[in-house]
Design a protein around this motif. Structure first.
Motif, mmCIF file in Angstrom:
data_model
loop_
_atom_site.group_PDB
_atom_site.id
_atom_site.type_symbol
_atom_site.label_atom_id
_atom_site.label_comp_id
_atom_site.label_asym_id
_atom_site.label_seq_id
_atom_site.Cartn_x
_atom_site.Cartn_y
_atom_site.Cartn_z
ATOM 1 N N THR A 136 0.859 -1.189 0.000
ATOM 2 C CA THR A 136 0.000 0.000 0.000
ATOM 3 C C THR A 136 0.894 1.238 0.000
ATOM 4 N N ARG A 137 0.292 2.390 -0.128
ATOM 5 C CA ARG A 137 1.044 3.655 -0.145
ATOM 6 C C ARG A 137 0.428 4.648 0.830
ATOM 7 N N GLU A 182 3.882 -2.935 2.807
ATOM 8 C CA GLU A 182 4.367 -1.565 2.939
ATOM 9 C C GLU A 182 5.236 -1.426 4.186
ATOM 10 N N ARG A 194 1.698 5.873 3.363
ATOM 11 C CA ARG A 194 2.627 6.898 3.834
ATOM 12 C C ARG A 194 2.464 8.219 3.086
ATOM 13 N N TYR A 195 1.967 8.174 1.856
ATOM 14 C CA TYR A 195 1.773 9.425 1.123
ATOM 15 C C TYR A 195 0.523 10.163 1.597
#
Length: 440
Positions: A23-24, A216, A26-27
């Motif tokens: 997953t992303r 992630e 953190r953005y």
């Protein structure tokens, strides 16, 4: 000490599958940090926007305004070490939510000010209550981002200290002009209360975030991110004092103080400089004031991007992190050139270049993340930020008294240029190689 990984996370189906796509999240976290930092700086700079209006209404002279501008940093600087400890002990979620809510209440009180004393007291309160914010930022980025992305991530949230003014200055100037200067503080104060509530419900550390999958988490950890929950070491002042004996910490402290002098000018006296020293109309001010801040935004983003780029290309972390600091502080000294030009367009061009360079050198936050002891990330951020924000005490007071006795910005701008060169010396010759400090 070892990381304690929740059992559910280690046996999750995504962790067992080699093809699991990270997953992303953190953005999304980075977007939250950026929004919070924008508000943080809007609440610092709203006084500068309202200053031409409220100083006339309340009968405040330049020396008094210099003291009011400095009041924020007077408490902010010395609260940063406790603020860093709060960020380490409570974590970014609780510390930031508390800070956002309480400093926004203090922002609201400025709208009820009837003279010097109340304004001064409100600014003292805002300074103290904002202190956990940047240490919490540094802690969050160090936990959520691997080393190869950390410079750019740091740059993104730091842009919040630059883009808030061009984004909202026009609106706040309009509010002050059409609805009175008090409306500036009411608007920003209520906005902060709403954001504090949103932060509490939306932010989590990596291992606690329900939307971040195991892939992630593993990606962040493998890249050097400190994702883990660790047993907290008992805080000892002996270790905090020992931190000040490390050369990289002291060199960054001096460099950040020098570089921050330029930022403080732009967040306090800049509007007054354009209106009173350059005799610009409010229409011109509304157009021109945004350009230096946009330049600084470009500077910090470019510094973070290229710093990470060179690390990924195999250059040493020290060289990649230090180069923007040296180049930026040298180029920021170009602010002295405004003393020798007449054209408004050229003045704004020079100020934009100088503030662009200040933005480049503001990537020092990434260097702080690289040297901070693992258990004292917030504290190290607090110590270095304290040094930077001492400039918030000295710069506005110095400029205020120079204006009071000479009526000109000439010597104030020359002094700031010289201070920038001292910062370049600190980063070039005192800093030395960057390394993660290990404290027993």
């Amino acid at each position: 000490m070892t990381e304690t990984i929740p059992a559910a996370r280690t046996v999750a189906p995504t962790a067992a599958s080699p093809s699991a796509k990270p997953t992303r999240i953190r953005y999304f976290i980075l977007a939250l940090l950026l929004i919070a930092t924008i508000l943080n700086y809007v609440d610092r700079t709203n006084l500068g926007i309202a200053a031409p209006f409220l100083s006339k209404d309340l009968g405040l002279d330049k020396a008094q305004m210099g003291q009011i501008f400095a009041a924020f940093s007077l408490t902010y600087a010395f609260a940063l070490v406790p603020g860093g400890i709060i960020a380490d002990v409570l974590g970014s979620r609780i510390a930031y939510a508390f800070a956002l809510t309480t400093w926004s209440i203090a922002t609201l009180t400025q709208g009820f000010a009837n003279g010097f004393n109340m304004l001064f007291g409100s600014r003292l309160a805002i300074g103290a209550l904002e202190s956990p914010a940047f240490p919490a930022n540094a802690r969050a980025v160090t936990m959520w981002f691997p080393t190869g992305e950390r410079g750019f991530a740091t740059s993104v949230y730091i842009t919040g200290q630059y883009i808030g003014t061009p984004l909202f200055a026009g609106l706040l100037l309009w509010l002050a002009n059409d609805f009175g200067w008090r409306s500036v503080f009411f608007t920003t104060g209520f906005g902060g209360l709403a954001l504090g509530l949103a932060w509490y419900f939306l932010y989590r550390d990596p291992l606690d975030h329900p939307a971040a999958n195991a892939a992630e988490i593993d990606e962040i950890r493998a890249g050097g991110g400190l994702v883990g929950k660790k047993e907290r070491d008992a805080f000892e002042w002996r270790k905090a004092i020992k931190l000040l004996t490390y050369r990289p910490v002291l060199a960054i402290c001096l460099g950040k103080y020098c570089n921050n002098s330029i930022l403080i000018f732009f967040t306090t006296w800049f509007m007054t400089y354009l209106v009173e020293a350059r005799h610009m109309t409010m229409i011109k001010v509304g157009i021109f004031q945004a350009l230096p801040f946009l330049g600084a935004t470009a500077g910090i983003l470019l510094a973070g991007f290229f710093s990470d780029f060179f690390i990924r290309r195999g250059y040493s972390m020290s060289a990649a992190r230090k180069a923007p600091l040296i180049i930026g502080t040298v180029l920021a000294s170009s602010i002295v050139l405004v003393n020798f030009v007449e054209s408004d367009v050229v003045v704004i061009a020079v100020l934009t270049v100088s503030f662009f360079a200040q933005g480049v050198a503001s990537s020092s936050w990434a260097a702080v993340s690289e040297i901070a002891p693992r258990q004292y990330i917030g504290l190290t951020s607090g110590v270095t930020s304290l040094a930077a924000n001492l400039a918030g005490i000295t710069t506005p007071i110095l400029i205020g008294y120079i204006l009071h006795y000479t009526g000109e910005f000439y010597w104030a701008l020359n002094i700031m240029g010289g201070v920038c060169l001292i910062g370049a010396f600190s980063y070039s010759f005192l800093l030395g190689p960057l390394y993660r400090i290990e404290m027993d």
